[in-house]
Enzyme design. Structure first.
Site, short mmCIF file in Angstrom:
data_model
loop_
_atom_site.label_atom_id
_atom_site.label_comp_id
_atom_site.label_asym_id
_atom_site.label_seq_id
_atom_site.Cartn_x
_atom_site.Cartn_y
_atom_site.Cartn_z
N ASP A 102 -1.83 17.71 -3.81
CA ASP A 102 -1.78 16.78 -4.96
C ASP A 102 -2.36 17.50 -6.17
OD1 ASP A 102 -1.41 14.30 -6.37
OD2 ASP A 102 -3.57 13.99 -6.24
N SER A 103 -2.12 16.92 -7.34
CA SER A 103 -2.69 17.49 -8.57
C SER A 103 -4.21 17.39 -8.56
CB SER A 103 -2.15 16.74 -9.78
OG SER A 103 -2.57 15.38 -9.72
N CYS A 132 1.85 13.53 -3.77
CA CYS A 132 1.85 13.37 -5.23
C CYS A 132 3.24 12.88 -5.62
CB CYS A 132 1.56 14.73 -5.87
SG CYS A 132 1.72 14.73 -7.66
N GLU A 141 -9.81 11.01 -12.34
CA GLU A 141 -10.27 12.40 -12.34
C GLU A 141 -11.62 12.55 -13.03
OE1 GLU A 141 -8.85 15.44 -11.04
OE2 GLU A 141 -7.64 14.03 -9.88
N CYS A 186 1.55 6.15 -7.60
CA CYS A 186 0.79 7.37 -7.89
C CYS A 186 -0.38 7.37 -6.92
CB CYS A 186 0.27 7.33 -9.33
SG CYS A 186 -0.94 8.64 -9.67
N HIS A 246 -3.21 8.51 -7.01
CA HIS A 246 -4.55 8.27 -7.57
C HIS A 246 -4.87 6.78 -7.65
CE1 HIS A 246 -4.41 12.45 -8.90
NE2 HIS A 246 -5.63 12.36 -9.40
N1 DGL Z 1 -1.42 11.72 -7.93
C1 DGL Z 1 -0.23 12.20 -8.50
C2 DGL Z 1 0.91 11.20 -8.37
O1 DGL Z 1 1.01 10.58 -7.38
C3 DGL Z 1 -0.30 12.88 -9.81
C4 DGL Z 1 -1.09 12.29 -10.87
C5 DGL Z 1 -1.22 13.21 -12.07
O2 DGL Z 1 -1.71 14.32 -11.90
O3 DGL Z 1 -0.84 12.78 -13.16
O4 DGL Z 1 1.73 11.05 -9.23
#
Ligand code: DGL
Length: 271
Positions: free
Chosen positions: A8-9, A71, A156, A190, A192
């Site tokens: 993931d990011s 992600c 984050e 997402c 996150h």
């Molecule tokens: N967690 C990731 C997603 O599901 C990426 C979020 C990001 O870095 O903007 O999209």
């Protein structure tokens, strides 16, 4: 060791890893978070593709026969090209899977009105991947997506527990529901966003179901491994978890441990 890799990011994929690990603790896992370059959701196609490819190469070098793009943004923007070119040409023995299709597949079990809302990053929303995938399985569904560019930075930065987060979350919910008042199911598109679940729940009317992806990705992966024994047989079973981040390992370890209420030790890695 030939672990299952997750990418993931940043922190988001940890929500997916937790569900997968809870369901299948027997495997070895490697988690890679590109925290130093998050968020991905506001980056252009070429950048997300390049960063995702770098991460997959690294996880393959570590011996992963299978990598999950935990992600949505990377799944939306990079997965198909990576499967059709990089995997097909250079690593036909390995696999990379995403998180959008398994989520789209189950939404029909939840919605009664057929009106579904998606909260996701700008990259995921603009790709229209959810609309396409959901309508592939459920052509009658009306899918309304809303980009929430401020939500990943809330996670984050660790700011997601503050009042600032309440304001930003409430505003997006009102915006989505004013676009389509018949929505009865919202997908957190997402990885996150499960960290924001309590606040999203607080500002959403009770009749709306909110779907976090973790459980559905884990169920779908288990099903995939049952059907693809060639891949399953390649995965080592030592019940270990190793965590890598492109950012400062001590800071990321502290935050991740608080997020998941568990001791998580990251090591630094360069992509
Ligand atoms: N967690 C990731 C997603 O599901 C990426 C979020 C990001 O870095 O903007 O999209």
């Amino acid at each position: 060791m030939t672990p299952l890799g997750l990418f993931d990011s940043g922190y988001g994929g940890l929500t997916i890893l937790k569900s997968i690990h809870d369901l299948m603790p027997q495997y070895d896992y490697v988690y890679l978070g590109d925290n130093a370059r998050a968020p991905y959701g506001v980056k252009d196609y070429d950048t997300v593709y390049e960063y995702t490819l770098q991460a997959i190469r690294k996880l393959f070098e570590m011996g992963c026969p299978l990598v999950i793009l935990a992600c949505n943004t990377a799944s939306a923007k990079a997965l198909r090209t990576i499967q059709q070119t990089f995997i097909a040409n250079e690593h036909p023995d390995k696999r990379v899977l995403g998180v959008i299709r398994p989520t789209a597949e189950i939404v029909g079990q939840f919605t009664r009105t057929g009106h579904v809302g998606i909260f996701a990053t700008p990259g995921t929303i603009n790709s229209e991947s959810y609309n396409i995938e959901i309508n592939h399985f459920y052509p009658q569904c009306k899918v309304t997506g809303l980009a929430c560019p401020e939500w990943v930075p809330l996670v984050e930065s660790g700011e997601y527990k503050t009042q600032v987060a309440d304001v930003k979350i409430k505003r997006q919910i009102e915006c989505l529901l004013s676009t389509d008042g018949d929505i009865d199911t919202i997908i957190l598109g997402c990885t996150h966003y499960p960290f924001l679940y309590e606040k999203i729940r607080k500002y959403c009317p009770d009749n709306i179901q909110i779907l976090s992806q973790g459980k559905y990705i884990a169920d779908s992966l288990k099903n995939y491994l049952n059907r693809h024994t060639d891949i399953d047989n390649k995965l080592s079973r030592g019940s270990t978890c190793i965590y890598y981040t492109t950012d400062k390992a001590d800071i990321i370890s502290n935050r991740a441990s608080v997020f998941l209420n568990n001791d998580i030790i990251f090591k630094n890695i360069q992509l």
